[in-house]
Structure formats: C-alpha cells, structure tokens
Design a protein around this motif. Structure first.
Motif, PDB file in Angstrom:
ATOM      1  N   UNK A 124       0.811  -1.213   0.000  1.00  0.00           N
ATOM      2  CA  UNK A 124       0.000   0.000   0.000  1.00  0.00           C
ATOM      3  C   UNK A 124       0.851   1.272   0.000  1.00  0.00           C
ATOM      4  N   UNK A 125       2.028   1.214   0.578  1.00  0.00           N
ATOM      5  CA  UNK A 125       2.938   2.351   0.451  1.00  0.00           C
ATOM      6  C   UNK A 125       3.356   2.547  -1.006  1.00  0.00           C
ATOM      7  N   UNK A 126       3.598   1.438  -1.713  1.00  0.00           N
ATOM      8  CA  UNK A 126       3.946   1.533  -3.129  1.00  0.00           C
ATOM      9  C   UNK A 126       2.772   2.061  -3.949  1.00  0.00           C
ATOM     10  N   UNK A 128       0.597   4.099  -3.005  1.00  0.00           N
ATOM     11  CA  UNK A 128       0.502   5.536  -2.724  1.00  0.00           C
ATOM     12  C   UNK A 128       1.770   6.291  -3.114  1.00  0.00           C
ATOM     13  N   UNK A 129       2.688   5.584  -3.785  1.00  0.00           N
ATOM     14  CA  UNK A 129       3.933   6.167  -4.297  1.00  0.00           C
ATOM     15  C   UNK A 129       4.757   6.804  -3.179  1.00  0.00           C
ATOM     16  N   UNK A 130       4.851   6.098  -2.060  1.00  0.00           N
ATOM     17  CA  UNK A 130       5.608   6.602  -0.912  1.00  0.00           C
ATOM     18  C   UNK A 130       6.474   5.486  -0.336  1.00  0.00           C
ATOM     19  N   UNK A 131       6.600   4.391  -1.071  1.00  0.00           N
ATOM     20  CA  UNK A 131       7.314   3.219  -0.572  1.00  0.00           C
ATOM     21  C   UNK A 131       8.770   3.465  -0.237  1.00  0.00           C
ATOM     22  N   UNK A 132       9.403   4.421  -0.921  1.00  0.00           N
ATOM     23  CA  UNK A 132      10.821   4.684  -0.668  1.00  0.00           C
ATOM     24  C   UNK A 132      11.060   5.300   0.708  1.00  0.00           C
ATOM     25  N   UNK A 133       9.975   5.708   1.378  1.00  0.00           N
ATOM     26  CA  UNK A 133      10.108   6.332   2.696  1.00  0.00           C
ATOM     27  C   UNK A 133       9.627   5.418   3.812  1.00  0.00           C
ATOM     28  N   UNK A 134       9.561   4.116   3.562  1.00  0.00           N
ATOM     29  CA  UNK A 134       9.016   3.171   4.547  1.00  0.00           C
ATOM     30  C   UNK A 134       9.738   3.219   5.881  1.00  0.00           C
ATOM     31  N   UNK A 135      11.057   3.452   5.851  1.00  0.00           N
ATOM     32  CA  UNK A 135      11.829   3.460   7.104  1.00  0.00           C
ATOM     33  C   UNK A 135      12.092   4.867   7.623  1.00  0.00           C
ATOM     34  N   UNK A 147       0.361  12.689   4.240  1.00  0.00           N
ATOM     35  CA  UNK A 147      -1.026  12.324   3.939  1.00  0.00           C
ATOM     36  C   UNK A 147      -1.092  11.088   3.059  1.00  0.00           C
ATOM     37  N   UNK A 148      -0.104  10.883   2.185  1.00  0.00           N
ATOM     38  CA  UNK A 148      -0.035   9.640   1.412  1.00  0.00           C
ATOM     39  C   UNK A 148       0.145   8.437   2.336  1.00  0.00           C
ATOM     40  N   UNK A 149       0.973   8.603   3.358  1.00  0.00           N
ATOM     41  CA  UNK A 149       1.151   7.534   4.343  1.00  0.00           C
ATOM     42  C   UNK A 149      -0.174   7.257   5.052  1.00  0.00           C
ATOM     43  N   UNK A 150      -0.905   8.316   5.396  1.00  0.00           N
ATOM     44  CA  UNK A 150      -2.191   8.137   6.068  1.00  0.00           C
ATOM     45  C   UNK A 150      -3.190   7.411   5.166  1.00  0.00           C
ATOM     46  N   UNK A 151      -3.159   7.711   3.864  1.00  0.00           N
ATOM     47  CA  UNK A 151      -4.029   6.995   2.921  1.00  0.00           C
ATOM     48  C   UNK A 151      -3.644   5.523   2.873  1.00  0.00           C
ATOM     49  N   UNK A 152      -2.334   5.256   2.787  1.00  0.00           N
ATOM     50  CA  UNK A 152      -1.862   3.866   2.774  1.00  0.00           C
ATOM     51  C   UNK A 152      -2.294   3.135   4.038  1.00  0.00           C
TER      52      UNK A 152
END
Length: 265
Positions: A124-126, A128-135, A147-152
């Motif tokens: 779901x992070x991917x 929302x195109x935010x997967x590179x910031x998982x850590x 907000x993308x993280x919140x959507x994920x």
C-alpha cells in the motif's frame, strides 16, 4: 447496485445544546460508490462520520451498514461493525514510529496476522507512491507525503468502507489536486465504498458519484446530486464548473428562503 449504507430519519443532539447537531437526516450510499457530503462548518458532517464509525450513537434514527443494522430507532444494536478505514485532515502519524511501523500499528489494531504486515505495508505504500520512505520518520516528510502515508494506512487494513474527513483541506492546491487524483486511482482499483466529507463543492463534484449537500442549524440534508460527468475528470473542466455553479445557486437560494422564513416566524 445494492446499498452499502442506509441512514433513515437520523437525529443527534449533544448534551446541553438547544439546537441538535443533526435532524432528520436520511441518505444511502451504494456498494463501491464514491459519495461526498458537502456543507459549511457546523452542519454536522463530522458528527455523521462519528456515528458511522461507532464513536457516537444517534438520538433517534436507523443506521444499516453492509446489511447489518447497527442502530435501530436510536438504539445501538451492539453488533460487530464492518471494518472501516478512517482518514482525517491531520495524518495523525506517531512521530516516534517509522512510516512502516505506523502502518503496522493499524494492522495490529485490525487483527491482521503479523505474517502479513510487511507485505501489506509495502504494497500500500507503493500504491501511494511513498514506498521509498518506509523506514523514514514522519517528521522528515512533507505534508503531502505524510497524507499519502495516512491513505496507505487507511487502505492497508482492507476495510469495507473508507471514511475521509476533509483530508486535503490543509494542503496547498497543487498537492491537493495531485492527491485527489491519486485517491481516485486507488478507489477505482480497490472497489471499496468511499464516504468523503468536504466544505468544497468543486472538490465534491470532481470526486463523487453522488453529493449530499448539507446545511447547519440543525444539520440536515438539502439535496442529493448525481454527478454524471464521465471519468476521468479534469479538476478545472467546464463541466465541473457548471455543476458546481448550479449547486451553489441552489444552496444560496435555499438558505435565503430559509433565512427569510426564520425572520418571518
């Protein structure tokens, strides 16, 4: 298409308040529909979401979600509720947890087996195109990224319905438009029911299949508007501006009539 949500003759009053927050509200939302509830501050939009999520019980009225009567004649039926995702104006991420750990906390609360956490968070992070910031830590991200993280996080629990309470109102216009488009992509892929609260008629017309227009004092539904504009839509299109204009004229006419009637009384 069958109804996912049915609300009938619902009213809600906060203790000590002379004017009810909601009065005689009835609406229905179909399975897989993107519905918007639009209205000014004080019309009871957030109160309505609190009732749907189980945080409040209406004074009177009936609420049925996914075929399950949750409230009947103002009485909470104490039955298990369908899983709901919730997205707020503020992302509400814990600053001392990484992006991934924030999502895993939601998965834990939803009783998702631990063995699925990493795959779901990454997926779901991917999306929302935010997967590179998982850590990463939430404080190192921009407002739009948080907000993308919140959507994920809301989608990762794979809810039957996602409730969204003005999630883009605090963002700049460019970021807001980008995330509205991304949200529609995710909704189309997931096939879930989305119920989106906003005070922006333009935003509602861009997003929704149907728009419920509310007014305050007490909060009530003025009308249900079907948005027949084909998807994908352009936020600045003439078709959206035309529907927005008609809705604004209708609301202003109603409020003017209502105010005059109140003065005469």
């Amino acid at each position: 298409m069958t109804d996912f949500l049915t609300i009938t003759d619902l009213s809600y009053a906060y203790p000590g308040n002379a004017v009810p927050a909601l009065s005689d509200v009835s609406l229905r939302v179909a399975h897989g529909e993107f519905a918007c509830i639009v209205g000014p501050s004080g019309c009871g939009k957030s109160t309505l979401l609190n009732i749907l999520s189980g945080l409040a019980t209406p004074t009177v009225g009936t609420v049925t979600v996914d075929g399950i009567p949750l409230v009947v004649d103002g009485v909470d039926q104490r039955v298990p509720r369908p899983r709901l995702g919730y997205l707020f104006q503020d992302p509400r991420l814990l600053p001392w947890r990484s992006v991934r750990k924030n999502i895993e906390l939601a998965l834990k609360a939803a009783d998702v087996p631990r063995i699925e956490w990493r795959e779901r968070a990454d997926r779901y992070l991917d999306l929302c195109e935010i997967g590179q910031f998982a850590e990463s830590w939430p404080g190192s991200l921009s407002g739009g990224q948080r907000q993308r993280v919140a959507i994920a996080r809301a989608l990762a629990i794979e809810p039957a319905c996602v409730l969204l309470d003005e999630p883009f109102s605090a963002l700049d216009e460019v970021t807001g438009r980008s995330l509205r488009g991304k949200l529609l992509e995710l909704w189309a892929k997931a096939g879930q029911t989305f119920i989106f609260i906003t005070h922006s008629i333009r935003e509602a017309v861009f997003l929704a299949d149907h728009v419920y227009v509310m007014a305050p004092g007490p909060g009530r539904v003025l009308e249900r508007v079907t948005i027949d504009i084909p998807r994908p839509r352009r936020y600045e299109s003439a078709a959206i501006a035309q529907v927005e204009g008609h809705m604004i004229d209708s609301v202003l006419q109603y409020w003017t009539t209502d105010d005059n009637a109140g003065s005469a009384a």
